[in-house]
Scaffold this motif. Structure first.
Motif, PDB file in Angstrom:
ATOM      1  N   HIS A 330      37.151  36.717  41.014  1.00 55.95           N
ATOM      2  CA  HIS A 330      37.055  38.291  41.591  1.00 55.95           C
ATOM      3  C   HIS A 330      37.855  38.248  43.068  1.00 55.95           C
ATOM      4  N   GLN A 331      37.768  37.178  44.048  1.00 54.99           N
ATOM      5  CA  GLN A 331      38.163  37.151  45.343  1.00 54.99           C
ATOM      6  C   GLN A 331      39.665  36.995  45.192  1.00 54.99           C
ATOM      7  N   ALA A 332      40.076  36.349  44.201  1.00 55.38           N
ATOM      8  CA  ALA A 332      41.746  36.163  43.902  1.00 55.38           C
ATOM      9  C   ALA A 332      42.286  37.782  43.540  1.00 55.38           C
ATOM     10  N   ILE A 333      41.669  38.396  42.902  1.00 53.67           N
ATOM     11  CA  ILE A 333      42.025  39.385  42.197  1.00 53.67           C
ATOM     12  C   ILE A 333      41.940  40.616  43.485  1.00 53.67           C
ATOM     13  N   LEU A 334      41.003  40.595  44.127  1.00 49.23           N
ATOM     14  CA  LEU A 334      40.746  41.334  45.159  1.00 49.23           C
ATOM     15  C   LEU A 334      41.700  41.139  46.455  1.00 49.23           C
ATOM     16  N   LYS A 335      42.097  39.959  46.591  1.00 56.22           N
ATOM     17  CA  LYS A 335      43.168  39.441  47.436  1.00 56.22           C
ATOM     18  C   LYS A 335      44.599  40.098  47.226  1.00 56.22           C
ATOM     19  N   HIS A 336      44.689  40.157  45.647  1.00 53.54           N
ATOM     20  CA  HIS A 336      46.083  40.718  45.439  1.00 53.54           C
ATOM     21  C   HIS A 336      46.170  42.184  45.409  1.00 53.54           C
ATOM     22  N   LYS A 337      44.940  42.753  45.264  1.00 53.45           N
ATOM     23  CA  LYS A 337      44.970  44.225  45.383  1.00 53.45           C
ATOM     24  C   LYS A 337      45.333  44.549  46.860  1.00 53.45           C
ATOM     25  N   LEU A 338      44.606  43.775  47.708  1.00 52.30           N
ATOM     26  CA  LEU A 338      44.735  44.014  49.153  1.00 52.30           C
ATOM     27  C   LEU A 338      46.188  43.583  49.557  1.00 52.30           C
ATOM     28  N   ASP A 339      46.779  42.708  49.185  1.00 54.83           N
ATOM     29  CA  ASP A 339      47.981  42.109  49.518  1.00 54.83           C
ATOM     30  C   ASP A 339      49.052  43.393  49.200  1.00 54.83           C
ATOM     31  N   THR A 340      48.776  43.914  47.867  1.00 56.13           N
ATOM     32  CA  THR A 340      49.768  44.935  47.440  1.00 56.13           C
ATOM     33  C   THR A 340      49.587  46.335  48.341  1.00 56.13           C
ATOM     34  N   ALA A 341      48.233  46.574  48.449  1.00 52.31           N
ATOM     35  CA  ALA A 341      47.886  47.816  49.305  1.00 52.31           C
ATOM     36  C   ALA A 341      48.596  47.676  50.710  1.00 52.31           C
ATOM     37  N   CYS A 342      48.591  46.611  51.412  1.00 52.49           N
ATOM     38  CA  CYS A 342      49.013  46.434  52.769  1.00 52.49           C
ATOM     39  C   CYS A 342      50.630  46.320  52.702  1.00 52.49           C
ATOM     40  N   GLU A 343      51.235  46.030  51.528  1.00 54.49           N
ATOM     41  CA  GLU A 343      52.779  46.183  51.619  1.00 54.49           C
ATOM     42  C   GLU A 343      53.089  47.485  51.499  1.00 54.49           C
ATOM     43  N   LEU A 344      52.169  48.344  50.630  1.00 57.97           N
ATOM     44  CA  LEU A 344      52.683  49.574  50.570  1.00 57.97           C
ATOM     45  C   LEU A 344      52.479  50.409  51.757  1.00 57.97           C
TER      46      LEU A 344
END
Length: 392
Positions: A330-344
């Protein structure tokens, strides 16, 4: 009773053809069948005068359209060997056909590269020629895989291998490799093409496998001898194809009608060597899960779905994640989502509301709440901090 006279029409200078012939020999040695075999002395396959062959049967490589055309009018049994086709209408009619599974060859190479933790892929093929239909089938399989999995996949056909044009061909290959995003996993349609990639990487100063991980197809011992870096290669089921082709011809010589027979033989496996061992992560479960998360992490996937994709239980996958990454799935999924959000957010091309939706957060307030919890700031403050850091 005199032995049957059988012609083997293969280019035995090529490892794939030699392996098919070896399979035919294995069938003969494991049965009471006795054949008088015709094979070109220099191991090349010529269709000249084949219509004058006074024999009882033929096993031939049908990847070459000239072979198929030359044997069409023979009145003796013929068994065809060649590559598989995604379009069934491309198989020769009224001839038993034993095929190597082109789609599975590429799939095995691709899956191996995924297990190494790679997210970008490319295929090094050969130019389209009448005798290279098998290569185009491997291209088709590759394009289908990367399209279905929504990952980056490039195809380069390069130039034919000729002595006169080799210098220019290598220059173009080095330039193509230099321009690829890295790290990247490369599949070559043959070991011969894979060997060219390894040579070009040496010339271009490109690290293998740290920047480019390479997988060939054929498991050719000669290719291994000519490389300083051991080559990973998919092992075709060519010997099984030879055994099967010999068995089918044996049945035809005994009067059985095998005209509609079509058998597709899967690869044996993969010989893993240094050329593809790009391993930022040790656990193959974590590598495969990470690959899935990279593709679908922003689409609301849950831990159970990731575990199903990997093919293990949730408990096992969680254990691997905690040991390898010191975090839960779950934390890995969340990190991916946050990393993507930060890039955007840093890209500045989408509104925060759109970013929340695109990254799998249920609402803009939820995106704000996650940012405060994880970064102790709002998305807007995150952007301002980044600008201030960049300005200083």
């Amino acid at each position: 009773m005199a032995p049957h006279r059988i012609a083997l029409l293969f280019n035995a200078n090529k490892v794939y053809d030699r392996q098919v012939i070896a399979g035919i020999g294995q069938y003969l040695n494991s049965t009471r069948v006795e054949w008088d075999l015709f094979l070109e002395e220099d191991f090349r396959s010529r269709m000249r005068d084949i219509h004058l062959f006074r024999g009882d049967g033929v096993i031939a490589d049908f990847d070459d359209p000239e072979t198929e055309a030359a044997l069409r009018e023979l009145s003796i049994p013929v068994v065809a060997v060649g590559g598989s086709y995604h379009d069934a209408t491309r198989y020769p009619a009224a001839v038993p056909y034993i095929a190597t599974d082109n789609a599975k060859l590429v799939r095995l190479a691709y899956d191996h590269l995924i297990e190494q933790g790679l997210a970008r892929f490319a295929l090094y093929s050969i130019p389209e020629l009448p005798g290279s239909r098998w290569a185009q089938e491997r291209e088709h399989a590759f394009r289908g895989i990367v399209a279905a999995e929504k990952v980056e996949g490039l195809v380069y056909q390069g130039s034919p291998t000729t002595a006169g044009g080799w210098g220019e061909a290598v220059e173009h290959l080095v330039a193509w490799l230099a321009g690829l995003p890295k790290p990247i996993g490369l599949i070559a349609v043959t070991d011969a093409r894979a060997r060219q990639l390894l040579q070009a990487c040496v010339i271009g100063g490109i690290a293998v496998p740290e920047q480019v991980a390479i997988v060939g197809i054929d498991n050719d011992p000669m290719a291994q001898l000519l490389n300083r870096i051991p080559l990973t290669s998919v092992i075709q089921g060519a010997e099984e194809m030879g055994r099967t082709a010999a068995h089918v011809l044996h049945q035809m010589l005994r009067g059985m009608d095998c005209a509609s027979t079509r058998i597709v033989v899967p690869p044996v496996g993969i010989n893993v060597q240094v050329s593809s061992k790009f391993q930022p992560l040790r656990s193959p479960h974590v590598m495969r899960a990470s690959h899935y998360i990279r593709q679908y992490g922003c689409l609301g996937i849950k831990t159970e779905q990731v575990a199903d994709y990997v093919g293990v239980s949730r408990t096992v996958l969680e254990e691997h994640f905690k040991r390898e990454l010191k975090q839960t799935v779950h934390q890995a999924i969340l990190k991916h989502k946050l990393d993507t959000a930060c890039e955007l957010i840093l890209g500045g091309e989408a509104t925060l509301a759109d970013i929340a939706v695109r990254c799998g957060f249920t609402s803009l307030p939820y995106l704000y709440a996650v940012f405060r919890r994880e970064y102790d700031c709002t998305p807007r403050q995150y952007l301002e901090r980044h600008r201030a850091t960049t300005a200083s």
